[in-house]
Structures are given as C-alpha cells and as structure tokens.
Write an enzyme that holds these catalytic residues in place. Sequence first.
Site, PDB file in Angstrom:
ATOM      1  N   ASN A 253       0.813  -1.223   0.000  1.00  0.00           N
ATOM      2  CA  ASN A 253       0.000   0.000   0.000  1.00  0.00           C
ATOM      3  C   ASN A 253       0.842   1.267   0.000  1.00  0.00           C
ATOM      4  O   ASN A 253       0.337   2.343  -0.312  1.00  0.00           O
ATOM      5  CB  ASN A 253      -0.966   0.012   1.182  1.00  0.00           C
ATOM      6  CG  ASN A 253      -2.249  -0.724   0.866  1.00  0.00           C
ATOM      7  OD1 ASN A 253      -2.339  -1.408  -0.138  1.00  0.00           O
ATOM      8  ND2 ASN A 253      -3.246  -0.583   1.718  1.00  0.00           N
ATOM      9  N   TYR A 254       2.114   1.169   0.379  1.00  0.00           N
ATOM     10  CA  TYR A 254       3.035   2.290   0.213  1.00  0.00           C
ATOM     11  C   TYR A 254       3.940   1.945  -0.969  1.00  0.00           C
ATOM     12  O   TYR A 254       5.069   1.488  -0.784  1.00  0.00           O
ATOM     13  CB  TYR A 254       3.871   2.511   1.476  1.00  0.00           C
ATOM     14  CG  TYR A 254       3.102   3.099   2.628  1.00  0.00           C
ATOM     15  CD1 TYR A 254       2.851   4.468   2.689  1.00  0.00           C
ATOM     16  CD2 TYR A 254       2.634   2.303   3.666  1.00  0.00           C
ATOM     17  CE1 TYR A 254       2.143   5.028   3.746  1.00  0.00           C
ATOM     18  CE2 TYR A 254       1.931   2.846   4.736  1.00  0.00           C
ATOM     19  CZ  TYR A 254       1.694   4.198   4.771  1.00  0.00           C
ATOM     20  OH  TYR A 254       1.006   4.745   5.820  1.00  0.00           O
ATOM     21  N   LYS A 255       3.429   2.131  -2.160  1.00  0.00           N
ATOM     22  CA  LYS A 255       4.200   1.745  -3.346  1.00  0.00           C
ATOM     23  C   LYS A 255       5.565   2.442  -3.342  1.00  0.00           C
ATOM     24  O   LYS A 255       5.654   3.659  -3.249  1.00  0.00           O
ATOM     25  CB  LYS A 255       3.426   2.123  -4.621  1.00  0.00           C
ATOM     26  CG  LYS A 255       2.370   1.107  -5.026  1.00  0.00           C
ATOM     27  CD  LYS A 255       1.781   1.463  -6.389  1.00  0.00           C
ATOM     28  CE  LYS A 255       0.919   0.345  -6.929  1.00  0.00           C
ATOM     29  NZ  LYS A 255      -0.227   0.029  -6.077  1.00  0.00           N
TER      30      LYS A 255
END
Length: 313
Positions: A253-255
Amino acid sequence: MGEDLFWAIRGGGGNTFGVVLAWKIKLVPVPPVVTVFTVNKNLEQNATKIFHRWQYIAHKLPNDLFTAVWIMKVNSSQVGKKTVQAGFRGMFLGGVDELIPLIQQEFPELGLAKENCTQMSWVQSILYFGGLPIQPVEILLNRNALPRSSLKAKTDFVKEPMPETGIEGFMNMFLEEEADFAITMIEAFGGKMDEIQENELPYPHRAGILFESTYIVQWTNEEDAGTYINWIRRLYSYMASYVSKSPREAYHNYKDLDLGTNNVNGYTSYEQASVWGLKYFKNNFKRLVQIKTMIDPMNFFRNEQSVPPLWSP
C-alpha cells in the site's frame, strides 16, 4: 467470480484485476469506550532504551491492546537545539482503570499515567491517531480535512529486536537537516496477526514479525524533492541489516518505485516483476500472477507495480 479471483482482490493490489463496484464488509464488535494514550520520550529521557525494551514486549501484549511508536525530530529543551522524540501511542479496547495496571505490569519502563490517557469511542480514536479534532466525527466525510503534500514512503518488516547501537544510529539520522519533515511510524504486530496463515490472503506479512516500520519524508517545494528522497534512501539503506531478508519484505500500500517498475511498453516478465512482487507478496506472488493471466491476459488493468500476466501483447 470464483474463489481465486475473490482471494486475489482482497489484498492483491488495486488496479490489477479489474474494478470492484460493490462489496460487503464483515464488522467486528468493539466496546462503547476505548482508551487511547501517548507518552513522548526524547533522547534525553532515554527514548532509545525504552524503545529497545518495547521491541520485546509489544508483540506479546493482549489482543485488546495495540501499540505503536512514532519517531520524529522535535525542539529540545535547550534553546536552539533539536532532539529526537519517540512517541509511544496505543489504543486499548477497554477503560483506563484496566489499562494502567496492565501497562505497569507488562511495560513499567514507559511510565504510563492517567493523564496520558483519554477515553473515547472507537471512531473518535481514528481521528485521534489521524491528528484531527475528535469532534465532530463527521469530519471523516471531508476528503480535504488534512493538508496535502508531496511525500516519499518506504517500508520494512522487523523480525528480530534491533540492538541499542542500531537504534542509536537510526535515531541520530533524524537529527540531520533533511529530516525536518520526516517521520517513522512503527506498528507492533503479534496478536491476531500471528494466527493467520501467510497464504490465507495475498498480504503475507504476519506470523514472526515484531513490527512494521514506515519511513516517510515530506516536502512543500518540489525543487527540494531530491534532497529529501536521498535522505530517506540513506535511512532505508542503514536499516538493511536489521530487517527481514530474502526477501526484504515491503508493504504494497506504500508503493515504493525504488524497488522496480513494470516496463512502459506493457510487457514485464515474471522474473522482472518478481524483484518487487516477492517483497510485497512473498510466495503469494506466483498465485497472483497465475490469476492475473487467467482473468486479464492482455494486461488491460495495469500500473507501475501491478501484477503482470505470464504473457502480454
């Protein structure tokens, strides 16, 4: 839709398998009152030693108690100087009179007192941790409640406690000028996470993990972006010897495009995508690729780090 696709869309990455138009959420019960707390300790108040001890305790606390540590640079009590603060934060599914003796028994080094605690509803606790006023709760409907800024984020999962010397080096990096707008959010695992199998859903980072670290740096002037991004990359490099290995796991979700990206022409081999895919999904990545190949072989739904099919046009 079939069991495979239903498994994939619950954590396999957005904009990869299609567009979800409707869904159902299974709620879990929470008590009418929860207790939140924050205890701030800086370097002069033994923040390093207290965090070192927290690593051995947090993942073993009862399931009703969640804790996290936020690391950032703050003003020192000495005029004109800076220090590093570790903010020990938590939420307990119960009242303060039950929480205090629990912490005093399990983590007396924290020195939690009643004045550090606030009782509220669970939905208000979301506002508390988001840095918003807890009243009115309708502010959650406002997409612009928090200011927007440019940021770079990187993530790690830690399976063994860091030594004090490692923590000291980590903390000292926050004293650098480039860390003025940086924060690391460290969230304890254990509890329910230890009970879920790695392959039950695409998200694999569960049993055996002590905590997740999310490093974030922000900036307002785009010309400064390179300076801040270089700093967070150095922080990430420093942490390499203290975090998960083979692969060095990361949170999807934190690319983090530093880990690699799909080719611009739309074709990326399994080997290329594995560079970041195994970090995000571990052994689940192979199944995600197989499902992608089955339902979107032409790779219509894609982004820089989407799961690619085994073949593309």
